[in-house]
Write a protein that holds these residues in place. Structure first.
Motif, PDB file in Angstrom:
ATOM      1  N   LEU A  68       0.830  -1.224   0.000  1.00 55.65           N
ATOM      2  CA  LEU A  68       0.000   0.000   0.000  1.00 55.65           C
ATOM      3  C   LEU A  68       0.855   1.260   0.000  1.00 55.65           C
ATOM      4  N   SER A  69       2.045   1.168   0.637  1.00 56.70           N
ATOM      5  CA  SER A  69       2.911   2.359   0.670  1.00 56.70           C
ATOM      6  C   SER A  69       3.492   2.669  -0.723  1.00 56.70           C
ATOM      7  N   ARG A  70       3.489   1.685  -1.611  1.00 58.64           N
ATOM      8  CA  ARG A  70       4.005   1.924  -2.977  1.00 58.64           C
ATOM      9  C   ARG A  70       2.916   2.438  -3.923  1.00 58.64           C
ATOM     10  N   LEU A  71       1.692   2.559  -3.404  1.00 61.82           N
ATOM     11  CA  LEU A  71       0.551   2.941  -4.256  1.00 61.82           C
ATOM     12  C   LEU A  71       0.063   4.350  -3.936  1.00 61.82           C
ATOM     13  N   LYS A  72       0.049   5.223  -4.942  1.00 64.01           N
ATOM     14  CA  LYS A  72      -0.513   6.565  -4.753  1.00 64.01           C
ATOM     15  C   LYS A  72      -1.580   6.776  -5.826  1.00 64.01           C
ATOM     16  N   THR A  73      -2.520   7.668  -5.564  1.00 67.46           N
ATOM     17  CA  THR A  73      -3.543   7.950  -6.580  1.00 67.46           C
ATOM     18  C   THR A  73      -3.452   9.413  -7.008  1.00 67.46           C
ATOM     19  N   THR A  74      -3.900   9.672  -8.235  1.00 64.43           N
ATOM     20  CA  THR A  74      -3.897  11.049  -8.742  1.00 64.43           C
ATOM     21  C   THR A  74      -4.925  11.204  -9.867  1.00 64.43           C
ATOM     22  N   THR A  75      -5.504  12.400  -9.971  1.00 69.31           N
ATOM     23  CA  THR A  75      -6.359  12.684 -11.134  1.00 69.31           C
ATOM     24  C   THR A  75      -5.557  13.482 -12.185  1.00 69.31           C
ATOM     25  N   ASP A  76      -4.286  13.762 -11.876  1.00 71.46           N
ATOM     26  CA  ASP A  76      -3.465  14.594 -12.763  1.00 71.46           C
ATOM     27  C   ASP A  76      -2.551  13.715 -13.624  1.00 71.46           C
ATOM     28  N   MET A  77      -2.912  13.581 -14.911  1.00 72.55           N
ATOM     29  CA  MET A  77      -2.125  12.686 -15.771  1.00 72.55           C
ATOM     30  C   MET A  77      -0.724  13.242 -16.070  1.00 72.55           C
ATOM     31  N   GLN A  78      -0.541  14.554 -15.834  1.00 70.09           N
ATOM     32  CA  GLN A  78       0.784  15.146 -16.117  1.00 70.09           C
ATOM     33  C   GLN A  78       1.866  14.551 -15.214  1.00 70.09           C
ATOM     34  N   GLU A  79       1.437  13.912 -14.141  1.00 71.94           N
ATOM     35  CA  GLU A  79       2.433  13.284 -13.258  1.00 71.94           C
ATOM     36  C   GLU A  79       3.171  12.128 -13.944  1.00 71.94           C
ATOM     37  N   ILE A  80       2.758  11.798 -15.148  1.00 72.66           N
ATOM     38  CA  ILE A  80       3.480  10.801 -15.948  1.00 72.66           C
ATOM     39  C   ILE A  80       4.932  11.274 -16.165  1.00 72.66           C
ATOM     40  N   ALA A  81       5.167  12.577 -16.007  1.00 71.83           N
ATOM     41  CA  ALA A  81       6.515  13.140 -16.173  1.00 71.83           C
ATOM     42  C   ALA A  81       7.526  12.476 -15.243  1.00 71.83           C
ATOM     43  N   HIS A  82       7.041  11.847 -14.131  1.00 73.18           N
ATOM     44  CA  HIS A  82       7.963  11.217 -13.174  1.00 73.18           C
ATOM     45  C   HIS A  82       7.980   9.689 -13.305  1.00 73.18           C
ATOM     46  N   CYS A  83       7.438   9.165 -14.399  1.00 70.64           N
ATOM     47  CA  CYS A  83       7.295   7.698 -14.511  1.00 70.64           C
ATOM     48  C   CYS A  83       8.134   7.130 -15.657  1.00 70.64           C
ATOM     49  N   ASP A  84       8.446   5.831 -15.525  1.00 68.56           N
ATOM     50  CA  ASP A  84       9.204   5.125 -16.573  1.00 68.56           C
ATOM     51  C   ASP A  84       8.274   4.423 -17.541  1.00 68.56           C
TER      52      ASP A  84
END
Ligand code: CAA
Ligand code: NAD
Length: 283
Positions: A68-84
């Motif tokens: 659960l600590s590895r799971l976060k939620t967001t409605t902002d798709m721009q946060e893809i900027a921090h993903c692989d």
């Protein structure tokens, strides 16, 4: 490229399952949806399944809280900027998915892989919406994701070997078996499964047998774990209709025409288990 941070887009039954197995396997997961309600529901389903696994001694309480600590939620798709990597699991509609792929491409780091959990839509066409068609791929999980072992990994026309390998490796890290499939309508799984479900709906429509009896025939006669009408309700009747339409349009063959009864139910808002009514009624 090592994949560590994954955004799952769509927190419905598939997206929440994909987010769960990714977080359980050590990936940091950002679960995205346009709806706050869907995010809450998705997260609560994940917690429910993890709690059940603790009760059944399959995982420890520590493992559950780490997941659960590895799971976060967001409605902002721009946060893809921090993903692989992105794994898209939204509605089975080409226009909606194309918009999301354009947005992901504009905001994701150059190295990021953009995967889709589509059941049937052309990977090549989604890839063409982006400036990185070699990094776009199908990663088709089966429902329920935490239980089913298969992932179809679908190469679009321009998908690179490197992208294919990274996604096949990831599927293995999730304790799934990857099967390589080429980009044709419905791929392998739904090209075979969905005409069977559609035929079961025709059998009902033509009065061959009742809902329960059609399901009993396939459960007891063919040893299927669920009858085809129960399975259709479980998948979602809207998703079943969209897949049949993709097969029908994609092959131009009348053998794939969706049963009018399926269309009628979807038009009525009877989408199966998720809406409370389909071939069966649910509380
Ligand atoms: N999420 C997580 N775990 C789930 C779950 C869910 N949604 N549903 C069931 N499970 C788990 C249960 O917790 C249970 O585990 P334990 O009891 O060991 O804790 C286990 O699965 C078995 O569940 P049940 O005892 O409640 O019921 P069952 O024995 O009938 O199994 C089933 C349920 C696994 C879903 C089984 O009925 C089945 O295999 N059905 C067919 C599913 C199928 O065909 N899926 C593919 C659909 S097509 C697709 O996905 C592709 C597409 O593009 C449409
Ligand atoms: P679902 O209806 O349960 O969930 C879809 C979610 O996507 C909803 O929460 C919705 O709010 C969200 N969404 C819609 N547009 C969005 C957007 N632009 N951005 C972010 N979120 C958005 O659907 P599902 O059954 O989880 O199916 C999702 C995808 O997975 C579809 O492509 C489907 O074909 C595929 N799939 C479904 C199954 C199945 O058995 N249901 C199996 C394998 C693959």
């Amino acid at each position: 490229m090592a994949i560590k941070n994954v955004m799952v887009i769509g927190a419905g039954q598939m997206g929440s399952g994909i987010a769960q197995v990714c977080a359980q396997s050590g990936y940091n997961v950002l679960l995205n949806d346009v709806s706050e309600d869907a995010l809450e529901k998705g997260l609560s389903n994940i917690e429910k399944h993890l709690t059940r696994s603790v009760e059944k001694d399959r995982i420890s309480e520590q493992n559950k809280s780490d997941t659960l600590s590895r799971l976060k939620t967001t409605t902002d798709m721009q946060e893809i900027a921090h993903c692989d990597m992105a794994i898209e699991a939204i509605v089975e509609n080409m226009d909606v998915k194309s918009n999301v792929f354009r947005d992901l491409d504009a905001n994701a780091p150059e190295r990021a892989i953009l995967a889709t959990n589509t059941s049937s839509l052309p990977i090549t066409e989604m890839a063409a919406e982006t400036n990185r068609p070699d990094q776009v791929i199908g990663m088709h999980f089966m429902n329920p994701v935490p239980v089913m072992k298969l992932v179809e990994v679908i190469r679009g026309l321009q998908t690179s070997d490197e992208t294919y390998q990274a996604v096949a490796d990831m599927a293995r890290n999730l304790s799934k078996t990857a099967v390589e499939v080429n980009d044709f309508p419905g791929f392998a799984a739904n090209r075979i499964l969905m005409p069977m479900i559609n035929e079961a709906i025709y059998a009902l429509y033509e009065g061959v047998a009742s809902v329960e009896d059609i399901d009993t025939v396939m459960k007891l006669g063919m040893n299927h774990p669920m009858g085809p009408l129960t399975l259709a309700d479980f998948i979602g009747l809207d998703t079943c209709l969209y897949i049949m339409e993709v097969l029908h349009n994609g092959f131009g063959d009348s053998k794939y025409r969706p049963c009018p009864l399926l269309r009628k139910y979807v038009n009525a808002g009877w989408l199966g288990k998720k809406s409370g009514r389909g071939f069966y009624q649910y509380n």
